[in-house]
Design a protein around this motif. Structure first.
Motif, mmCIF file in Angstrom:
data_model
loop_
_atom_site.group_PDB
_atom_site.id
_atom_site.type_symbol
_atom_site.label_atom_id
_atom_site.label_comp_id
_atom_site.label_asym_id
_atom_site.label_seq_id
_atom_site.Cartn_x
_atom_site.Cartn_y
_atom_site.Cartn_z
ATOM 1 N N THR B 10 43.385 65.613 34.641
ATOM 2 C CA THR B 10 43.372 67.059 34.381
ATOM 3 C C THR B 10 42.545 67.785 35.432
ATOM 4 O O THR B 10 41.605 67.224 35.997
ATOM 5 C CB THR B 10 42.732 67.404 33.014
ATOM 6 O OG1 THR B 10 41.530 66.649 32.878
ATOM 7 C CG2 THR B 10 43.634 67.095 31.862
ATOM 8 N N SER B 11 42.907 69.034 35.670
ATOM 9 C CA SER B 11 42.116 69.893 36.550
ATOM 10 C C SER B 11 41.475 70.966 35.687
ATOM 11 O O SER B 11 42.042 71.366 34.669
ATOM 12 C CB SER B 11 42.997 70.549 37.596
ATOM 13 O OG SER B 11 43.625 69.558 38.373
ATOM 14 N N ARG B 12 40.291 71.414 36.115
ATOM 15 C CA ARG B 12 39.572 72.363 35.282
ATOM 16 C C ARG B 12 38.803 73.360 36.151
ATOM 17 O O ARG B 12 38.273 72.999 37.201
ATOM 18 C CB ARG B 12 38.579 71.599 34.414
ATOM 19 C CG ARG B 12 38.072 72.312 33.217
ATOM 20 C CD ARG B 12 37.923 71.370 32.031
ATOM 21 N NE ARG B 12 37.339 70.090 32.405
ATOM 22 C CZ ARG B 12 36.125 69.705 32.035
ATOM 23 N NH1 ARG B 12 35.366 70.501 31.332
ATOM 24 N NH2 ARG B 12 35.682 68.514 32.370
ATOM 25 N N VAL B 13 38.751 74.612 35.690
ATOM 26 C CA VAL B 13 37.975 75.646 36.377
ATOM 27 C C VAL B 13 37.037 76.273 35.358
ATOM 28 O O VAL B 13 37.434 76.540 34.235
ATOM 29 C CB VAL B 13 38.931 76.711 36.961
ATOM 30 C CG1 VAL B 13 38.212 78.009 37.206
ATOM 31 C CG2 VAL B 13 39.564 76.208 38.247
ATOM 32 N N ARG B 14 35.777 76.441 35.731
ATOM 33 C CA ARG B 14 34.829 77.018 34.787
ATOM 34 C C ARG B 14 34.016 78.138 35.437
ATOM 35 O O ARG B 14 33.539 77.994 36.551
ATOM 36 C CB ARG B 14 33.877 75.912 34.312
ATOM 37 C CG ARG B 14 32.926 76.346 33.251
ATOM 38 C CD ARG B 14 31.558 75.784 33.507
ATOM 39 N NE ARG B 14 30.922 76.485 34.614
ATOM 40 C CZ ARG B 14 29.859 76.049 35.257
ATOM 41 N NH1 ARG B 14 29.334 74.901 34.971
ATOM 42 N NH2 ARG B 14 29.321 76.764 36.243
ATOM 43 N N LEU B 15 33.925 79.277 34.747
ATOM 44 C CA LEU B 15 33.102 80.393 35.226
ATOM 45 C C LEU B 15 31.951 80.610 34.252
ATOM 46 O O LEU B 15 32.153 80.541 33.041
ATOM 47 C CB LEU B 15 33.929 81.681 35.266
ATOM 48 C CG LEU B 15 35.091 81.768 36.251
ATOM 49 C CD1 LEU B 15 35.843 83.083 36.031
ATOM 50 C CD2 LEU B 15 34.586 81.684 37.679
ATOM 51 N N ALA B 16 30.763 80.863 34.760
ATOM 52 C CA ALA B 16 29.629 81.190 33.899
ATOM 53 C C ALA B 16 29.330 82.685 34.034
ATOM 54 O O ALA B 16 29.413 83.236 35.124
ATOM 55 C CB ALA B 16 28.408 80.377 34.295
ATOM 56 N N ARG B 17 29.036 83.329 32.920
ATOM 57 C CA ARG B 17 28.691 84.753 32.934
ATOM 58 C C ARG B 17 27.582 85.028 31.918
ATOM 59 O O ARG B 17 27.525 84.365 30.885
ATOM 60 C CB ARG B 17 29.902 85.623 32.554
ATOM 61 C CG ARG B 17 31.075 85.554 33.521
ATOM 62 C CD ARG B 17 30.775 86.287 34.818
ATOM 63 N NE ARG B 17 31.939 86.318 35.702
ATOM 64 C CZ ARG B 17 32.121 85.489 36.733
ATOM 65 N NH1 ARG B 17 31.234 84.562 36.995
ATOM 66 N NH2 ARG B 17 33.185 85.598 37.508
ATOM 67 N N ASN B 18 26.756 86.021 32.224
ATOM 68 C CA ASN B 18 25.727 86.448 31.269
ATOM 69 C C ASN B 18 25.728 87.958 31.137
ATOM 70 O O ASN B 18 25.995 88.674 32.105
ATOM 71 C CB ASN B 18 24.344 85.981 31.734
ATOM 72 C CG ASN B 18 24.167 84.495 31.543
ATOM 73 O OD1 ASN B 18 23.990 84.012 30.430
ATOM 74 N ND2 ASN B 18 24.258 83.738 32.636
#
Lengths: 122, 339
Positions: B10-18
């Protein structure tokens, strides 16, 4: 960051590791133990202490890429435009459209000069 | 499917935000943290399309075994489970998009797939980020980019990762060397469940470490090219293994098949190593009765949370019962897929 907060930071001077972030109470010592900061203001307050540690795991200290659409300051908008132009420049070089590349290069230079001027004013 | 593609799970993309107005999750009391959850839900559910496809779940209202199921599906992380009191996640029906709330950051938005490219996954994540930022103002700094609780995620706050199967490189003891090279390039290789997890069944996650000073576009292209390089190394090593010990390899693959189709008791670790051998058999074209996709489904299916979920169980079974159930599920699956 607001003008008011800027003034407060000027008065506070350079923080020491045991001093607390004025907003969330995190100390730099705490950061050294957990590698976590407590709030956005920590980045501002501990900036000088943080920079050497950030350099260890990040390549540079200048963000490239997406900017939040809601930021409306001139500087932010210019930086966003700059990113876009740089991308367009490398694309036009790739397809050998040198006339457009030259035009983009000039626009990038103007913007960079404008932003450098803003930095000095600060 | 190309030879390289076969090696990807699997491929995965993750963004972090606050969110600017709130301290980071570990510096919030539970009342404020639950307000963060409400604010994010309000910012997200702005259309009927989103309302129909997505559900928000609060960890403090969920049962332990369901959490395990979502963890095995990579919809929630270890760190989110640690924050049961304040954690939540918004997930779509296809179970391939998850917005974790109050993990290390207010938001960890991730998209994943076994067929889409990292570019496509980033575009999806980017669109959802744009929906959220209509109503939420992110912590952002012109120099440091998106501000995150841990400075290792500053800048784009983007982590792009691909889960890959590297049996020959593992067998030939090459992973340590690859890890060293990746570190020099600002990337990392980890086990199947991320940070600190073991590399079970020769399955690894490769992802970028550096997030500041490089654009999203650059990160994704860079990781894609690097992974293709590693997959080519695996294919070369696979050829070497087959040249030197082809008969022994074929024997191991079909023995694994025999055990998977007949065993009566099986631990999850044994299942994973047998399925990994079987996967190697498909990758090296030793067998075509089964696909890599089939095997990947089984890898998820036989994990503890998923086993319980299939039977609708809410209490954890004793270990031996679990191992017997796992063996039964595998026997049935093998029969179904090989007939």
């Amino acid at each position: 960051m607001s003008k008011l907060e800027d003034n407060i930071f000027d008065k506070l001077g350079k923080p020491k590791p045991q001093q607390e972030c004025p907003r969330c109470g995190t100390t730099f010592r705490e950061y050294n133990q957990t590698t976590l900061l407590g709030c956005p203001v920590c980045y501002r307050y501990f900036r000088e202490l943080l920079i050497p540690s950030i350099r260890k795991f990040q390549f540079t200290l200048q963000h490239e890429g997406k900017f939040p659409a809601t930021t409306t300051s001139l500087e932010t908008r210019s930086r966003r435009r700059l990113n876009l132009l740089r991308q367009e420049l490398s694309e036009s070089i790739l397809v050998e459209n040198f006339e457009q590349a030259a035009r983009l290069r000039d626009e990038i230079r103007d913007l960079e000069e404008m932003l450098a001027g803003e930095e000095i004013k600060k | 499917m190309s030879d390289r593609q076969k090696l990807k799970l699997t491929s995965r993309v993750r963004l972090a935000r606050n969110i600017q107005e709130y301290n980071f999750p570990h510096k919030l009391d539970s009342e404020a943290a639950r307000n963060v959850v409400t604010d994010i839900e309000n910012a997200f559910f702005v259309s009927t399309a989103l309302e129909q496809d997505y559900t928000s779940r609060h960890l403090w209202e969920e049962k332990g075994l369901d959490l395990l199921y979502w963890f095995e599906k990579h919809l929630v992380s270890n760190k989110l489970i640690d924050n049961t009191d304040i954690g939540a996640f918004i997930c779509n029906k296809g179970e391939d998009v998850s917005i974790m709330i109050n993990e290390e950051d207010h938001i960890r938005l991730q998209t994943m797939s076994n067929s889409k490219s990292l570019e496509e996954l980033y575009d999806e994540a980017d669109k959802l980020d744009t929906v959220l930022e209509e109503k939420l103002s992110w912590s952002f700094d012109n120099n440091l980019g998106y501000l995150t609780a841990c400075p290792t995620n500053l800048g784009t706050a983007l982590r792009a990762s691909v889960m890959v199967h590297l049996p020959s490189l593992t067998y030939r003891d090459r992973i340590g060397l690859i890890a060293q090279k990746l570190a020099q390039m600002g990337m990392t290789i980890r086990g199947i469940y991320g940070e600190g997890s073991q590399a079970l069944g020769s399955i690894y996650q490769i992802s970028n470490e550096v997030t500041l000073g490089v654009s999203e576009d650059f990160i994704i292209r860079n990781i894609q090219e690097t992974i293709d390089g590693i997959l080519d190394m695996e294919l070369e090593e696979q050829k070497r293994v087959m040249d030197v010990m082809g008969d022994e390899s074929r024997d191991s693959v079909f023995r694994s098949l025999g055990i998977l189709a007949n065993a009566r008791i099986m631990s999850s670790q044994e299942a994973l190593s047998l399925l990994s051998l079987l996967r190697f058999g498909v990758e090296a074209d030793l067998m075509d009765e089964i696909s890599t996709r089939d095997i990947d489904e089984m890898i998820i299916q036989v994990q503890t949370g998923n086993l319980h979920r299939t039977l609708g169980l809410t209490e954890l079974m004793p270990e031996k019962d679990r191992d017997m159930l796992r063996a039964t599920v595998l026997r049935n699956e093998m029969k179904r897929r090989l007939s």
